[in-house]
Design a protein around this motif. Sequence first.
Motif, PDB file in Angstrom:
ATOM      1  N   ILE A  31       0.851  -1.184   0.000  1.00 31.90           N
ATOM      2  CA  ILE A  31       0.000   0.000   0.000  1.00 31.90           C
ATOM      3  C   ILE A  31       0.891   1.239   0.000  1.00 31.90           C
ATOM      4  CG2 ILE A  31      -1.823   1.286   1.184  1.00 31.90           C
ATOM      5  CD1 ILE A  31      -2.758  -1.453   0.366  1.00 31.90           C
ATOM      6  N   ILE A  32       0.658   2.135  -0.958  1.00 33.36           N
ATOM      7  CA  ILE A  32       1.291   3.441  -0.946  1.00 33.36           C
ATOM      8  C   ILE A  32       0.360   4.384  -0.194  1.00 33.36           C
ATOM      9  CG2 ILE A  32       2.342   5.268  -2.322  1.00 33.36           C
ATOM     10  CD1 ILE A  32       3.565   2.439  -2.733  1.00 33.36           C
ATOM     11  N   VAL A  33       0.822   4.969   0.890  1.00 33.89           N
ATOM     12  CA  VAL A  33       0.027   5.875   1.709  1.00 33.89           C
ATOM     13  C   VAL A  33       0.404   7.307   1.324  1.00 33.89           C
ATOM     14  CG1 VAL A  33      -0.557   6.601   4.051  1.00 33.89           C
ATOM     15  CG2 VAL A  33      -0.074   4.184   3.572  1.00 33.89           C
ATOM     16  N   ILE A  34      -0.565   8.048   0.805  1.00 31.65           N
ATOM     17  CA  ILE A  34      -0.283   9.365   0.241  1.00 31.65           C
ATOM     18  C   ILE A  34      -0.693  10.459   1.223  1.00 31.65           C
ATOM     19  CG2 ILE A  34      -0.528  10.821  -1.789  1.00 31.65           C
ATOM     20  CD1 ILE A  34      -1.485   8.390  -3.346  1.00 31.65           C
ATOM     21  N   GLN A  35       0.239  11.304   1.538  1.00 26.81           N
ATOM     22  CA  GLN A  35       0.127  12.307   2.591  1.00 26.81           C
ATOM     23  C   GLN A  35      -0.950  13.351   2.340  1.00 26.81           C
ATOM     24  OE1 GLN A  35       4.151  14.079   1.621  1.00 26.81           O
ATOM     25  NE2 GLN A  35       2.938  15.970   1.637  1.00 26.81           N
ATOM     26  N   GLU A  36      -1.380  13.986   3.440  1.00 28.46           N
ATOM     27  CA  GLU A  36      -2.110  15.234   3.366  1.00 28.46           C
ATOM     28  C   GLU A  36      -1.105  16.367   3.131  1.00 28.46           C
ATOM     29  OE1 GLU A  36      -5.697  15.404   6.236  1.00 28.46           O
ATOM     30  OE2 GLU A  36      -4.116  14.398   7.363  1.00 28.46           O
ATOM     31  N   ILE A  37      -1.571  17.609   3.200  1.00 25.51           N
ATOM     32  CA  ILE A  37      -0.674  18.745   3.046  1.00 25.51           C
ATOM     33  C   ILE A  37       0.257  18.909   4.244  1.00 25.51           C
ATOM     34  CG2 ILE A  37      -2.240  19.971   1.513  1.00 25.51           C
ATOM     35  CD1 ILE A  37      -3.094  21.741   3.848  1.00 25.51           C
ATOM     36  N   PHE A  38       0.071  18.078   5.259  1.00 26.07           N
ATOM     37  CA  PHE A  38       0.859  18.188   6.489  1.00 26.07           C
ATOM     38  C   PHE A  38       2.105  17.306   6.470  1.00 26.07           C
ATOM     39  CE2 PHE A  38      -3.697  18.735   7.351  1.00 26.07           C
ATOM     40  CZ  PHE A  38      -3.680  20.103   7.606  1.00 26.07           C
ATOM     41  N   GLY A  39       2.364  16.670   5.347  1.00 27.60           N
ATOM     42  CA  GLY A  39       3.575  15.886   5.193  1.00 27.60           C
ATOM     43  C   GLY A  39       3.463  14.486   5.765  1.00 27.60           C
ATOM     44  N   VAL A  40       4.603  13.832   5.844  1.00 29.78           N
ATOM     45  CA  VAL A  40       4.658  12.475   6.411  1.00 29.78           C
ATOM     46  C   VAL A  40       4.815  12.644   7.922  1.00 29.78           C
ATOM     47  CG1 VAL A  40       5.831  10.251   6.384  1.00 29.78           C
ATOM     48  CG2 VAL A  40       5.629  11.581   4.271  1.00 29.78           C
ATOM     49  N   ASN A  41       3.696  12.966   8.559  1.00 33.05           N
ATOM     50  CA  ASN A  41       3.688  13.240  10.002  1.00 33.05           C
ATOM     51  C   ASN A  41       3.341  11.969  10.778  1.00 33.05           C
ATOM     52  OD1 ASN A  41       0.945  12.987   9.569  1.00 33.05           O
ATOM     53  ND2 ASN A  41       0.480  15.149   9.893  1.00 33.05           N
ATOM     54  N   LYS A  42       3.119  12.109  12.084  1.00 34.77           N
ATOM     55  CA  LYS A  42       2.892  10.918  12.902  1.00 34.77           C
ATOM     56  C   LYS A  42       1.612  10.186  12.497  1.00 34.77           C
ATOM     57  CE  LYS A  42       0.499  13.158  16.800  1.00 34.77           C
ATOM     58  NZ  LYS A  42       0.493  13.339  18.276  1.00 34.77           N
ATOM     59  N   LEU A 123      -5.195  16.287   0.037  1.00 36.12           N
ATOM     60  CA  LEU A 123      -4.371  16.334  -1.176  1.00 36.12           C
ATOM     61  C   LEU A 123      -4.077  14.924  -1.652  1.00 36.12           C
ATOM     62  CD1 LEU A 123      -2.357  17.511  -3.260  1.00 36.12           C
ATOM     63  CD2 LEU A 123      -0.659  17.547  -1.405  1.00 36.12           C
ATOM     64  N   GLY A 124      -3.775  14.027  -0.715  1.00 33.41           N
ATOM     65  CA  GLY A 124      -3.483  12.641  -1.071  1.00 33.41           C
ATOM     66  C   GLY A 124      -4.670  11.933  -1.683  1.00 33.41           C
ATOM     67  N   GLY A 125      -5.898  12.314  -1.293  1.00 34.54           N
ATOM     68  CA  GLY A 125      -7.083  11.737  -1.916  1.00 34.54           C
ATOM     69  C   GLY A 125      -7.181  12.133  -3.383  1.00 34.54           C
ATOM     70  N   ARG A 126      -6.864  13.388  -3.665  1.00 40.86           N
ATOM     71  CA  ARG A 126      -6.804  13.848  -5.051  1.00 40.86           C
ATOM     72  C   ARG A 126      -5.718  13.087  -5.825  1.00 40.86           C
ATOM     73  NH1 ARG A 126      -7.691  18.482  -8.246  1.00 40.86           N
ATOM     74  NH2 ARG A 126      -6.014  18.936  -9.715  1.00 40.86           N
ATOM     75  N   TYR A 143      -9.640   9.536   0.453  1.00 41.93           N
ATOM     76  CA  TYR A 143     -10.460  10.109   1.520  1.00 41.93           C
ATOM     77  C   TYR A 143     -10.502  11.623   1.324  1.00 41.93           C
ATOM     78  CZ  TYR A 143     -10.077   5.871   4.522  1.00 41.93           C
ATOM     79  OH  TYR A 143     -10.134   4.598   5.062  1.00 41.93           O
ATOM     80  N   TYR A 144     -11.700  12.150   1.265  1.00 45.77           N
ATOM     81  CA  TYR A 144     -11.959  13.593   1.128  1.00 45.77           C
ATOM     82  C   TYR A 144     -10.967  14.266   0.180  1.00 45.77           C
ATOM     83  CZ  TYR A 144      -9.680  12.568   5.691  1.00 45.77           C
ATOM     84  OH  TYR A 144      -8.961  12.020   6.708  1.00 45.77           O
ATOM     85  N   GLY A 145     -10.879  13.691  -1.019  1.00 46.88           N
ATOM     86  CA  GLY A 145     -10.001  14.250  -2.038  1.00 46.88           C
ATOM     87  C   GLY A 145     -10.518  15.593  -2.537  1.00 46.88           C
ATOM     88  N   VAL A 146      -9.623  16.552  -2.668  1.00 48.75           N
ATOM     89  CA  VAL A 146     -10.005  17.899  -3.085  1.00 48.75           C
ATOM     90  C   VAL A 146      -9.860  18.047  -4.605  1.00 48.75           C
ATOM     91  CG1 VAL A 146      -9.471  18.992  -0.894  1.00 48.75           C
ATOM     92  CG2 VAL A 146      -7.663  18.701  -2.576  1.00 48.75           C
ATOM     93  N   GLY A 147     -10.832  18.709  -5.215  1.00 54.85           N
ATOM     94  CA  GLY A 147     -10.729  19.045  -6.624  1.00 54.85           C
ATOM     95  C   GLY A 147     -10.892  17.899  -7.592  1.00 54.85           C
ATOM     96  N   ILE A 148     -11.428  16.785  -7.153  1.00 54.58           N
ATOM     97  CA  ILE A 148     -11.593  15.651  -8.070  1.00 54.58           C
ATOM     98  C   ILE A 148     -12.594  15.967  -9.170  1.00 54.58           C
ATOM     99  CG2 ILE A 148     -12.436  13.249  -8.211  1.00 54.58           C
ATOM    100  CD1 ILE A 148     -11.089  12.739  -5.524  1.00 54.58           C
ATOM    101  N   ASP A 149     -13.555  16.860  -8.874  1.00 51.71           N
ATOM    102  CA  ASP A 149     -14.513  17.251  -9.912  1.00 51.71           C
ATOM    103  C   ASP A 149     -13.817  17.875 -11.114  1.00 51.71           C
ATOM    104  OD1 ASP A 149     -14.028  19.257  -7.831  1.00 51.71           O
ATOM    105  OD2 ASP A 149     -15.321  20.565  -9.020  1.00 51.71           O
ATOM    106  N   GLY A 150     -12.636  18.461 -10.906  1.00 46.97           N
ATOM    107  CA  GLY A 150     -11.884  19.039 -12.011  1.00 46.97           C
ATOM    108  C   GLY A 150     -11.010  18.048 -12.752  1.00 46.97           C
ATOM    109  N   LEU A 151     -11.001  16.800 -12.301  1.00 49.17           N
ATOM    110  CA  LEU A 151     -10.181  15.755 -12.920  1.00 49.17           C
ATOM    111  C   LEU A 151     -11.011  14.723 -13.678  1.00 49.17           C
ATOM    112  CD1 LEU A 151      -7.843  15.045  -9.865  1.00 49.17           C
ATOM    113  CD2 LEU A 151      -7.205  16.293 -11.939  1.00 49.17           C
ATOM    114  N   LEU A 152     -12.310  14.955 -13.777  1.00 51.49           N
ATOM    115  CA  LEU A 152     -13.192  13.934 -14.348  1.00 51.49           C
ATOM    116  C   LEU A 152     -12.900  13.662 -15.815  1.00 51.49           C
ATOM    117  CD1 LEU A 152     -16.533  14.936 -12.582  1.00 51.49           C
ATOM    118  CD2 LEU A 152     -14.986  13.054 -12.008  1.00 51.49           C
TER     119      LEU A 152
END
Length: 232
Positions: A31-42, A123-126, A143-152
């Motif tokens: 599984i590749i776990v893709i970060q939020e805008i907060f980086g690879v945090n805890k 961001l990672g959801g996008r 999860y709660y990906g931002v801007g996906i409507d612009g990627l359709l």
Amino acid sequence: MGVMEQVKTLSGDAEFPCYIARPDGEASAAIIVIQEIFGVNKGIKAKCDHWASLGYLAIAPDLFWRINEGTDLDADVQEEFQTALDLMGKFDQDKGIRDIEASIHLAQTEIGSHKVGCVGYCLGGRLAFMTACRTDIRASVGYYGVGIDGLLGEKHAIAHEVMLHIPAADGFVPADAQAAMHAGLDDHPKVLLHDYEGLDHGFAAEFGDRRNDTAARLADRRTEEFFAEHLA
């Protein structure tokens, strides 16, 4: 617990850090776990450790490495939240996808198969949706990906299964964007959308004020079942 390791870019002319958690035994999928805008945090590291506990190789690439070293921010600290937004404004998403693809290649080599999925948040959801459109990833969850409507316009390129978790009261993904996602994806044979009424952005964060434990557990159970089916 995982460790930070250096991974070669696709071009091979540089390296970038990834948090890598390995299971006790041999991993048959990754599984590749893709970060939020907060980086690879805890929180992201904890998610990787959880996947490793379930028998997966888990890799979280530090996607902000070109613009900031060692990004590790707390969403509940206003100054750090603003720093994260500033980094997001500087981030090249196309290069980020290439780093995710490099992580996929590393995972494929280590497990000896193409059974690699990805899961991303905010961001990672996008980026998880973009990864489904632009790489050979075998299963993707956002999860709660931002801007996906612009990627359709890229949805025709989705070859493998995608699951999206959509909180209906998401302050970063308004109702019209959610409606566009449903209109564009509900009839796609490879895409499944789950709505979460009354919930806001970040409800599945591992730590902090944003988490809704009941909803997070439901969404995470759905994600675990999804990967168990499509990476078997």
